[in-house]
Design an enzyme around this catalytic site. Structure first.
Site, mmCIF file in Angstrom:
data_model
loop_
_atom_site.group_PDB
_atom_site.id
_atom_site.type_symbol
_atom_site.label_atom_id
_atom_site.label_comp_id
_atom_site.label_asym_id
_atom_site.label_seq_id
_atom_site.Cartn_x
_atom_site.Cartn_y
_atom_site.Cartn_z
ATOM 1 N N GLY A 117 0.812 -1.212 0.000
ATOM 2 C CA GLY A 117 0.000 0.000 0.000
ATOM 3 C C GLY A 117 0.849 1.266 0.000
ATOM 4 C CB THR A 118 3.911 2.231 1.859
ATOM 5 O OG1 THR A 118 3.326 1.902 3.113
ATOM 6 C CG2 THR A 118 4.788 3.460 2.000
ATOM 7 C CG ASN A 165 -5.419 4.131 8.908
ATOM 8 O OD1 ASN A 165 -5.776 5.061 8.183
ATOM 9 N ND2 ASN A 165 -4.417 4.223 9.748
ATOM 10 C CB THR A 219 12.514 -9.007 -10.709
ATOM 11 O OG1 THR A 219 13.665 -8.673 -11.477
ATOM 12 C CG2 THR A 219 12.127 -10.458 -10.968
ATOM 13 C CG HIS A 245 -0.150 -6.424 5.056
ATOM 14 N ND1 HIS A 245 -0.391 -5.986 6.320
ATOM 15 C CD2 HIS A 245 0.297 -5.359 4.354
ATOM 16 C CE1 HIS A 245 -0.072 -4.685 6.393
ATOM 17 N NE2 HIS A 245 0.344 -4.292 5.211
ATOM 18 C CD GLN A 300 -7.243 -0.351 7.550
ATOM 19 O OE1 GLN A 300 -8.085 -1.077 8.091
ATOM 20 N NE2 GLN A 300 -5.966 -0.414 7.866
ATOM 21 C CB CYS A 347 2.106 2.319 9.913
ATOM 22 S SG CYS A 347 1.013 1.270 8.977
HETATM 23 C C1 LIG Z 1 -5.114 3.097 4.953
HETATM 24 C C2 LIG Z 1 -3.753 2.515 4.774
HETATM 25 N N1 LIG Z 1 -3.007 2.894 3.717
HETATM 26 C C3 LIG Z 1 -1.787 2.396 3.489
HETATM 27 C C4 LIG Z 1 -1.231 1.477 4.350
HETATM 28 C C5 LIG Z 1 0.147 0.943 4.066
HETATM 29 O O1 LIG Z 1 0.055 -0.293 3.412
HETATM 30 P P1 LIG Z 1 1.305 -1.316 3.411
HETATM 31 O O2 LIG Z 1 1.447 -1.767 4.837
HETATM 32 O O3 LIG Z 1 0.890 -2.408 2.481
HETATM 33 O O4 LIG Z 1 2.485 -0.555 2.922
HETATM 34 C C6 LIG Z 1 -1.946 1.051 5.477
HETATM 35 C C7 LIG Z 1 -1.350 0.098 6.432
HETATM 36 O O5 LIG Z 1 -1.787 -0.090 7.523
HETATM 37 C C8 LIG Z 1 -3.246 1.583 5.695
HETATM 38 O O6 LIG Z 1 -3.985 1.217 6.739
#
Ligand SMILES: Cc1ncc(COP(=O)(O)O)c(C=O)c1O
Length: 388
Positions: A57-58, A144, A230, A194, A172, A321
């Protein structure tokens, strides 16, 4: 990881072959990637060619915010404004502020109401005044921390007359709410494996083919040339399996989690009458079914977290996070929660493995945990020279 996703991961990880190689091992690997692409796309209302696999996600959020900003500004240099809701995850906020520091962007934080819902009138007023200078809008599908589901379709309706692209972080939402890329009308959408029983370290940006999107990672030109590297075929295969499962089982899972969460909320309110529910009332219908969030006056969230952990209950002060960074949540502050109250935040999330006995354990431990955390809060408040 779910058993099915893990099995798909192991099967693919045991194979040799780079999905970009032309020999037969490479083609076998490519087939697994393309099957997963079709599955992810089909489950989320997108076309396979709209799926760009990322490391999670990041990365997908970074690609969306930076890539759309650069793409749109290359078309018209006046487009410097980046509109993001004030309650976005740091994976959206931080690249936006990075652009402000390094690339001449102006960040506009869109306000939310006391329950974390986007203020659509503020968005419309901002667009009416500055549409020509706006590069993009990013509003998450669901928050989140407090679980608020945002009016993403209304955001698209507001943006469409001006042709401004809309990105949504749906990390989420997938598996907890109905998410359909095409039907929502957004131009780009972030998803992560995940949160839905897939592996950590894989996700995707769904992006319309006509979206101006510049690359963030440069290299071998994989994934439409916007995400070189890759391909992690094993993770991608497992992500496909997890996405299909999350979407196919959504009605049953959402109903089960909602019942469990409603019970949790009612019993937490009984066990700790000072607790204040944050985010929408569960009955309002715009809250993720597996999310409950409270503030406990006079207690520090970290104290609550550690005391509950030793009682066998794992909760979070906010976004996982961010845990470890002892600052009040920007989400709660944006909702107008005073800083002192925001410090007593605790988020309870329920997932595939959560059961009624987990709620029993929480409710049994809570009165003592809250009393101890409040007593500790009182002492540290005095040590710091009074409650502030
Ligand atoms: C709303 C939201 N965006 C992005 C992320 C980041 O995703 P990733 O952990 O796959 O980098 C999270 C992780 O908790 C999240 O809750």
């Amino acid at each position: 990881m779910s058993a099915a996703a893990l099995a798909a991961y192991v099967a693919e990880a045991q194979r040799t072959g780079n999905a970009s190689s032309l020999h037969s091992a490479g083609r076998t690997s490519r087939r697994a990637v393309e099957e997963a692409r079709e599955t992810v796309a089909g489950s989320l209302g997108a076309r396979p060619s709209e799926v760009i696999f990322t490391s999670g996600g990041t990365e997908a959020d970074n690609l969306a915010i930076k890539g759309i900003f650069w793409g749109r500004r290359a078309q018209d240099t006046r487009r410097t404004r980046v509109l993001v809701s004030a309650v976005e995850h740091h994976a959206v906020l931080d690249p936006a502020f990075w652009l402000a520091g390094h690339a001449g962007a102006e960040i506009v934080l869109l306000p939310v109401d006391a329950e974390g819902r986007l203020d659509l009138d503020a968005l419309r007023a901002e667009l009416a005044a500055h549409a020509a200078e706006t590069a993009l809008i990013s509003v998450m599908w669901a928050n989140n921390e407090v679980g608020t589901i945002q009016p993403v379709r209304d955001v698209v309706r507001a943006a469409r007359p001006y042709g401004i692209p809309v990105h949504t972080d749906a990390v989420q939402a997938v598996g907890q709410a109905e998410v359909d890329f095409a039907e929502s009308g957004v131009d780009a959408m972030t998803v992560s494996a995940h949160k839905i029983g897939g592996p950590v370290g894989v996700g995707a940006l769904l992006a319309r083919r006509d979206l101006a999107l510049d690359a963030v990672l440069h290299g071998g030109g994989q994934e439409r040339g916007v995400r070189s590297g890759t391909l992690d075929a094993a993770s991608i295969a497992a992500f496909g399996v997890a996405t299909r499962h999350a979407v196919d089982c959504l009605p049953q899972r959402a109903a089960r989690l909602r019942a469990l969460r409603d019970d949790l909320v009612a019993r937490v309110r009984d066990a700790a009458p000072s607790a204040v529910l944050r985010g929408p009332e569960p009955a309002a219908g715009d809250r993720l079914p597996g999310n409950a969030h409270f503030t406990f006056p006079g207690a520090e969230g970290d104290s609550l977290l550690y005391l509950l952990d030793s009682a066998g209950v794992q909760a979070s002060t906010g976004s996982a996070c961010q845990a470890g960074v002892p600052q009040p949540s920007h989400v709660l502050l944006a909702m107008g929660v005073p800083e002192a109250e925001a410090r007593g935040a605790l988020r309870f999330t329920l997932g595939a493995t959560s059961t009624e006995s987990d709620v029993d354990r929480l409710v049994a431990a809570l009165p003592q945990v809250v009393a101890r955390a409040q007593a500790a809060g009182l002492v540290s408040g005095r040590a710091m020279g009074g409650a502030s």
